[in-house]
Design a protein around this motif. Sequence first.
Motif, PDB file in Angstrom:
ATOM      1  N   PHE A 118      45.449 -45.089  56.103  1.00 19.99           N
ATOM      2  CA  PHE A 118      45.578 -45.337  54.670  1.00 19.99           C
ATOM      3  C   PHE A 118      44.763 -44.310  53.879  1.00 19.99           C
ATOM      4  CE2 PHE A 118      44.269 -47.346  50.713  1.00 19.99           C
ATOM      5  CZ  PHE A 118      45.455 -47.874  50.238  1.00 19.99           C
ATOM      6  N   ALA A 119      43.506 -44.099  54.303  1.00 20.65           N
ATOM      7  CA  ALA A 119      42.627 -43.140  53.610  1.00 20.65           C
ATOM      8  C   ALA A 119      43.187 -41.727  53.693  1.00 20.65           C
ATOM      9  CB  ALA A 119      41.229 -43.192  54.211  1.00 20.65           C
TER      10      ALA A 119
ATOM     11  N   GLU B  73      55.385 -36.138  52.749  1.00 16.40           N
ATOM     12  CA  GLU B  73      56.079 -36.590  53.961  1.00 16.40           C
ATOM     13  C   GLU B  73      55.077 -37.072  55.005  1.00 16.40           C
ATOM     14  OE1 GLU B  73      58.342 -33.117  54.818  1.00 16.40           O
ATOM     15  OE2 GLU B  73      60.085 -33.754  53.629  1.00 16.40           O
ATOM     16  N   ALA B  74      53.962 -36.327  55.130  1.00 10.70           N
ATOM     17  CA  ALA B  74      52.914 -36.752  56.054  1.00 10.70           C
ATOM     18  C   ALA B  74      52.286 -38.068  55.586  1.00 10.70           C
ATOM     19  CB  ALA B  74      51.841 -35.665  56.164  1.00 10.70           C
ATOM     20  N   ALA B  75      52.065 -38.184  54.257  1.00 14.67           N
ATOM     21  CA  ALA B  75      51.497 -39.413  53.706  1.00 14.67           C
ATOM     22  C   ALA B  75      52.429 -40.591  53.963  1.00 14.67           C
ATOM     23  CB  ALA B  75      51.250 -39.254  52.210  1.00 14.67           C
TER      24      ALA B  75
ATOM     25  N   ALA C 171      50.599 -47.526  58.965  1.00 12.16           N
ATOM     26  CA  ALA C 171      49.570 -48.503  58.594  1.00 12.16           C
ATOM     27  C   ALA C 171      50.179 -49.798  58.068  1.00 12.16           C
ATOM     28  CB  ALA C 171      48.644 -47.899  57.537  1.00 12.16           C
ATOM     29  N   GLY C 172      51.508 -49.831  57.939  1.00 11.88           N
ATOM     30  CA  GLY C 172      52.169 -51.020  57.400  1.00 11.88           C
ATOM     31  C   GLY C 172      51.949 -51.208  55.920  1.00 11.88           C
ATOM     32  N   ASP C 173      51.671 -50.110  55.215  1.00  9.33           N
ATOM     33  CA  ASP C 173      51.382 -50.161  53.782  1.00  9.33           C
ATOM     34  C   ASP C 173      52.675 -49.885  53.013  1.00  9.33           C
ATOM     35  OD1 ASP C 173      50.604 -49.796  51.157  1.00  9.33           O
ATOM     36  OD2 ASP C 173      48.831 -48.617  51.653  1.00  9.33           O
TER      37      ASP C 173
END
Length: 276
Positions: A4-5, A26-28, A35-37
């Motif tokens: 997430f960070a 794309e990486a984010a 992370a299931g975010d």
Amino acid sequence: RRAFAEGWHLHSRVWAGPIKARERFEAALALFRSAGDERGAAQALTELGWIQTLQGQQLPKAIEYYNGALPLFRANKDMSGEALALCGMGWAYHSQGEPQKALDYVQRSVALYQAAGNRRGEAFALDRLGKLYAAMFEMLAARGIYEQARSIFRLVGDRRGEGRTHYLVGTTYEWSGEKQLALDTYWQARSLLQSAGDQMGEASTLYNIAEVYRGWGELQKAVDYYAQSFAIQDNAERESGKPYPNPGCYKRIGDLYAEMGDRRKALACYSQILST
């Protein structure tokens, strides 16, 4: 938590150019998904959509990104995120030459921002809505919408937004042939943008001021304001690390000197084009 960070770190470093920005989003997106975010993934998808939209490339892909983001925002009850994705989708349809779809989506965006109580977002979407009407040459409608957006930007203390929207009001006067009103509005916008430290906005406004004077045949004033505009733009571009100067700037001023009969200054400007 680490994913997430890292995702938000990538999210915050997007203005290094559209290609790098796309790679980072794309990486984010991958990190947020791992992370299931869902909300983070929706934000990354929306930003990917905006990058594609503003480049005017692969617009069906941009719409695909927005469509991927919308259900995630809805599932997380993020009305402002949903509104931003809808606004982006409207702008993609505008770029594809589908004005009615564009209006429908951006109007939905305005309504959602209003329902969420997000005044800054509402002003942003109204700004886009005004641009859609201006693109259809409905200047009176565009002006009224820009004025709504400007009032909200002023209310929330966003001088940059207020100044840029005031500039757009000026463009509606200019397109309608009301040159003096346009000029007065541009000067007011320039003052706001200067106080906000918005160099690119100030440069655009000075450019339009020069255009008005050029239309009136006051060529020396036009040269002076073009030169101020290009100098401010030059400084802003250098500070951002972008390549400059733009040869078109020298040509614009060179053409004016040629029109004024000053061949020496015109040639000096044209020589600058060859040396860049």
